[in-house]
Design an enzyme around this catalytic site. Structure first.
Site, PDB file in Angstrom:
ATOM      1  N   LYS A  20       0.842  -1.204   0.000  1.00 20.67           N
ATOM      2  CA  LYS A  20       0.000   0.000   0.000  1.00 20.67           C
ATOM      3  C   LYS A  20       0.878   1.256   0.000  1.00 20.67           C
ATOM      4  O   LYS A  20       0.390   2.367   0.205  1.00 20.67           O
ATOM      5  CB  LYS A  20      -0.888   0.032   1.252  1.00 20.67           C
ATOM      6  CG  LYS A  20      -2.053  -0.910   1.262  1.00 20.67           C
ATOM      7  CD  LYS A  20      -3.082  -0.507   2.333  1.00 20.67           C
ATOM      8  CE  LYS A  20      -2.771  -1.072   3.679  1.00 20.67           C
ATOM      9  NZ  LYS A  20      -3.768  -0.737   4.707  1.00 20.67           N
ATOM     10  N   LYS A  78       2.805   2.166   2.267  1.00 22.71           N
ATOM     11  CA  LYS A  78       2.742   2.736   3.627  1.00 22.71           C
ATOM     12  C   LYS A  78       3.815   2.045   4.462  1.00 22.71           C
ATOM     13  O   LYS A  78       3.988   0.835   4.387  1.00 22.71           O
ATOM     14  CB  LYS A  78       1.382   2.428   4.263  1.00 22.71           C
ATOM     15  CG  LYS A  78       0.259   3.373   3.906  1.00 22.71           C
ATOM     16  CD  LYS A  78      -0.987   3.028   4.740  1.00 22.71           C
ATOM     17  CE  LYS A  78      -1.729   4.274   5.133  1.00 22.71           C
ATOM     18  NZ  LYS A  78      -2.913   4.018   5.951  1.00 22.71           N
TER      19      LYS A  78
HETATM   20  N1  C2G Z   1     -10.237   6.719   9.901  1.00 18.21           N
HETATM   21  C1  C2G Z   1     -11.221   7.614  10.332  1.00 18.21           C
HETATM   22  N2  C2G Z   1     -10.871   8.876  10.665  1.00 18.21           N
HETATM   23  C2  C2G Z   1      -9.571   9.279  10.608  1.00 18.21           C
HETATM   24  C3  C2G Z   1      -8.571   8.376  10.198  1.00 18.21           C
HETATM   25  C4  C2G Z   1      -8.930   7.087   9.847  1.00 18.21           C
HETATM   26  O1  C2G Z   1     -12.420   7.258  10.392  1.00 18.21           O
HETATM   27  N3  C2G Z   1      -9.267  10.564  10.960  1.00 18.21           N
HETATM   28  C5  C2G Z   1     -10.644   5.356   9.523  1.00 18.21           C
HETATM   29  C6  C2G Z   1     -10.299   5.011   8.082  1.00 18.21           C
HETATM   30  O2  C2G Z   1     -11.285   5.510   7.190  1.00 18.21           O
HETATM   31  C7  C2G Z   1     -10.293   3.479   8.133  1.00 18.21           C
HETATM   32  C8  C2G Z   1      -9.767   3.196   9.561  1.00 18.21           C
HETATM   33  O3  C2G Z   1      -9.945   4.421  10.310  1.00 18.21           O
HETATM   34  O4  C2G Z   1     -11.611   2.973   8.011  1.00 18.21           O
HETATM   35  C9  C2G Z   1      -8.310   2.802   9.568  1.00 18.21           C
HETATM   36  O5  C2G Z   1      -7.584   3.824   8.901  1.00 18.21           O
HETATM   37  P1  C2G Z   1      -6.118   3.454   8.344  1.00 18.21           P
HETATM   38  O6  C2G Z   1      -5.332   2.807   9.414  1.00 18.21           O
HETATM   39  O7  C2G Z   1      -5.583   4.656   7.640  1.00 18.21           O
HETATM   40  O8  C2G Z   1      -6.475   2.314   7.292  1.00 18.21           O
HETATM   41  P2  C2G Z   1      -6.100   2.297   5.736  1.00 18.21           P
HETATM   42  O9  C2G Z   1      -4.662   2.537   5.571  1.00 18.21           O
HETATM   43  O10 C2G Z   1      -7.098   3.177   5.072  1.00 18.21           O
HETATM   44  O11 C2G Z   1      -6.317   0.764   5.368  1.00 18.21           O
HETATM   45  O12 C2G Z   1      -8.240  -2.872   3.062  1.00 18.21           O
HETATM   46  C10 C2G Z   1      -8.519  -1.619   3.683  1.00 18.21           C
HETATM   47  C11 C2G Z   1      -7.240  -1.014   4.193  1.00 18.21           C
HETATM   48  O13 C2G Z   1      -6.573  -1.910   5.059  1.00 18.21           O
HETATM   49  C12 C2G Z   1      -7.543   0.284   4.932  1.00 18.21           C
END
Ligand code: C2G
Length: 130
Positions: A44, A46
């Site tokens: 990803k 990341k």
């Molecule tokens: N999130 C949120 N508000 C934020 C930051 C994150 O609601 N200020 C939510 C994201 O939308 C996601 C969850 O928290 O639903 C986890 O965010 P991340 O760790 O950034 O996940 P991500 O990298 O988007 O990975 O297959 C799906 C992926 O694994 C999602």
């Protein structure tokens, strides 16, 4: 039992993550969370501060989370939903529409992201000494 499922990296665990998990859990009676592995994060583009094991331990300590498992790739969600008999799939709305293809086997719900907080922002604040 009504199982909800969601996925994420959950690095530098913050209130946006907490509020997502809290709202997801409120949609059912059990919440299962797929935590992105370090290898999947690399795909990803990341690089998490905390290792997969640490992120899994932190998320599983949440009162809203009943089970955590490894998210190793994009293609496992359908199998996971079936394996956990999940009836609701939840993601923050930065993913709006991306997982509608799962709506034949479960309800797909996108929740509003929490404003003004992100793992990236936290890292930048630390690096800039704020
Ligand atoms: N999130 C949120 N508000 C934020 C930051 C994150 O609601 N200020 C939510 C994201 O939308 C996601 C969850 O928290 O639903 C986890 O965010 P991340 O760790 O950034 O996940 P991500 O990298 O988007 O990975 O297959 C799906 C992926 O694994 C999602």
């Amino acid at each position: 039992m009504k199982t909800v499922i969601t996925y994420g990296t959950f690095d530098l665990f913050h209130v946006g993550h907490v509020r997502l998990l809290k709202r997801a859990r409120a949609l059912g009676t059990r919440l299962c969370v797929g935590i992105s592995t370090d290898e999947f994060n690399a795909r990803k583009c990341k690089k998490a501060v905390h290792s997969f094991a640490e992120r899994a331990e932190i998320v599983s300590s949440s009162q809203f989370v009943d089970h955590v498992f490894a998210e190793e790739g994009w293609e496992q969600k359908r199998g996971d939903i079936i394996r956990y008999s999940a009836s609701v799939f939840v993601m923050g709305d930065d993913w709006l529409g991306e997982f509608d293809f799962l709506s034949d086997i479960c309800q797909v719900v996108y929740l509003p992201r929490t404003e003004k907080i992100s793992t990236t922002g936290i890292r930048e604040n630390i690096l800039e000494g704020r």
